[in-house]
Design a protein around this motif. Structure first.
Motif, PDB file in Angstrom:
ATOM      1  N   LEU A  71       0.676  -1.252  -0.071  1.00 22.27           N
ATOM      2  CA  LEU A  71      -0.021  -0.106   0.015  1.00 22.27           C
ATOM      3  C   LEU A  71       0.713   1.330   0.235  1.00 22.27           C
ATOM      4  O   LEU A  71       0.537   2.136  -0.902  1.00 22.27           O
ATOM      5  CB  LEU A  71      -0.919  -0.124   1.152  1.00 22.27           C
ATOM      6  CG  LEU A  71      -1.952   1.170   1.354  1.00 22.27           C
ATOM      7  CD1 LEU A  71      -2.826   1.141   0.030  1.00 22.27           C
ATOM      8  CD2 LEU A  71      -2.951   1.052   2.470  1.00 22.27           C
ATOM      9  N   PRO A  72       1.877   1.264   0.899  1.00 26.43           N
ATOM     10  CA  PRO A  72       2.772   2.473   0.941  1.00 26.43           C
ATOM     11  C   PRO A  72       3.357   2.876  -0.422  1.00 26.43           C
ATOM     12  O   PRO A  72       3.361   4.174  -1.135  1.00 26.43           O
ATOM     13  CB  PRO A  72       3.580   2.715   2.014  1.00 26.43           C
ATOM     14  CG  PRO A  72       3.096   1.481   2.750  1.00 26.43           C
ATOM     15  CD  PRO A  72       2.342   0.520   1.894  1.00 26.43           C
ATOM     16  N   ALA A  73       3.946   1.811  -0.898  1.00 25.97           N
ATOM     17  CA  ALA A  73       4.665   1.918  -2.290  1.00 25.97           C
ATOM     18  C   ALA A  73       3.761   2.141  -3.374  1.00 25.97           C
ATOM     19  O   ALA A  73       4.064   3.156  -4.294  1.00 25.97           O
ATOM     20  CB  ALA A  73       5.299   0.538  -2.688  1.00 25.97           C
ATOM     21  N   SER A  74       2.829   1.611  -3.509  1.00 23.48           N
ATOM     22  CA  SER A  74       1.887   1.808  -4.519  1.00 23.48           C
ATOM     23  C   SER A  74       1.146   3.354  -4.566  1.00 23.48           C
ATOM     24  O   SER A  74       1.030   4.089  -5.471  1.00 23.48           O
ATOM     25  CB  SER A  74       0.448   0.851  -4.379  1.00 23.48           C
ATOM     26  OG  SER A  74       0.726  -0.299  -4.724  1.00 23.48           O
ATOM     27  N   THR A  75       0.622   3.684  -3.237  1.00 23.03           N
ATOM     28  CA  THR A  75       0.083   4.978  -3.071  1.00 23.03           C
ATOM     29  C   THR A  75       1.118   6.181  -3.601  1.00 23.03           C
ATOM     30  O   THR A  75       0.871   6.849  -4.324  1.00 23.03           O
ATOM     31  CB  THR A  75      -0.259   5.176  -1.729  1.00 23.03           C
ATOM     32  OG1 THR A  75      -1.277   4.335  -1.273  1.00 23.03           O
ATOM     33  CG2 THR A  75      -1.033   6.485  -1.388  1.00 23.03           C
ATOM     34  N   ILE A  76       2.274   5.890  -3.161  1.00 24.25           N
ATOM     35  CA  ILE A  76       3.417   7.013  -3.360  1.00 24.25           C
ATOM     36  C   ILE A  76       3.636   6.834  -4.917  1.00 24.25           C
ATOM     37  O   ILE A  76       3.782   7.872  -5.503  1.00 24.25           O
ATOM     38  CB  ILE A  76       4.752   6.753  -2.606  1.00 24.25           C
ATOM     39  CG1 ILE A  76       4.443   7.073  -1.107  1.00 24.25           C
ATOM     40  CG2 ILE A  76       5.869   7.681  -2.963  1.00 24.25           C
ATOM     41  CD1 ILE A  76       5.542   6.663  -0.244  1.00 24.25           C
TER      42      ILE A  76
END
Length: 161
Positions: A99-104
């Motif tokens: 989630l953090p990698a995809s969102t960024i």
């Protein structure tokens, strides 16, 4: 046993399917065969790689570079939609571990386009391209076991953190 026989007869076209609802009919229209999915995957991947390569031709014009590079990365990301299917791709992208990698990554794509097209700021555009590239590498590393830990450890050894 009766349902498997009916399913087989429906698949080969010897028996009509029961009436479907609207959503099932729409879903059937967008279902693609294996060959078509692989072909579209390869096409989008090649177009994306070509755009990323072409972006280096205008490297000294940061806004043009960002436009081509971002469009290329979007095509590469969309190519995986054909390979996995959009629903599975989104489930994979927004899994808690990614989630953090995809969102960024997604936000950096929009940020790059906003900086290049709306703000027309070359400096901010290049910063966003660096963030986008870093997020894409981090996102890609999330699919390889222990790759994120390896990247993090390497960055800590190289950078004065």
């Amino acid at each position: 046993m009766e349902t498997s026989t009916a399913a087989f007869l429906q698949a080969v076209g010897l028996q009509k399917r029961p009436p479907q609802g609207f959503l099932e009919e729409v879903n059937d229209q967008f279902t693609m065969g294996y060959k078509k999915r692989i072909t579209l995957f390869a096409l989008f991947l090649l177009v994306g790689l070509a755009l990323c390569f072409l972006s280096t031709m205008v490297l000294f014009s940061p806004r043009s570079f960002a436009k081509f590079y971002t469009l290329g990365t979007v095509c590469i990301l969309c190519s995986t939609f054909f390979l996995m299917g959009p629903a599975k791709q989104f489930r994979t992208m927004f899994h808690p571990s990614r989630l953090p990698a995809s969102t960024i990554y997604i936000l950096s794509i929009f940020g790059t386009l906003y900086a290049a097209l709306s703000l027309k700021s070359s400096l901010l555009t290049m910063v966003m391209v660096i963030v986008q590239f870093s997020a894409a590498v981090w996102y890609g590393a999330s699919f390889i076991p222990y790759c994120q830990q390896l990247l993090w450890g390497t960055a800590q050894n190289i950078l004065p953190v």
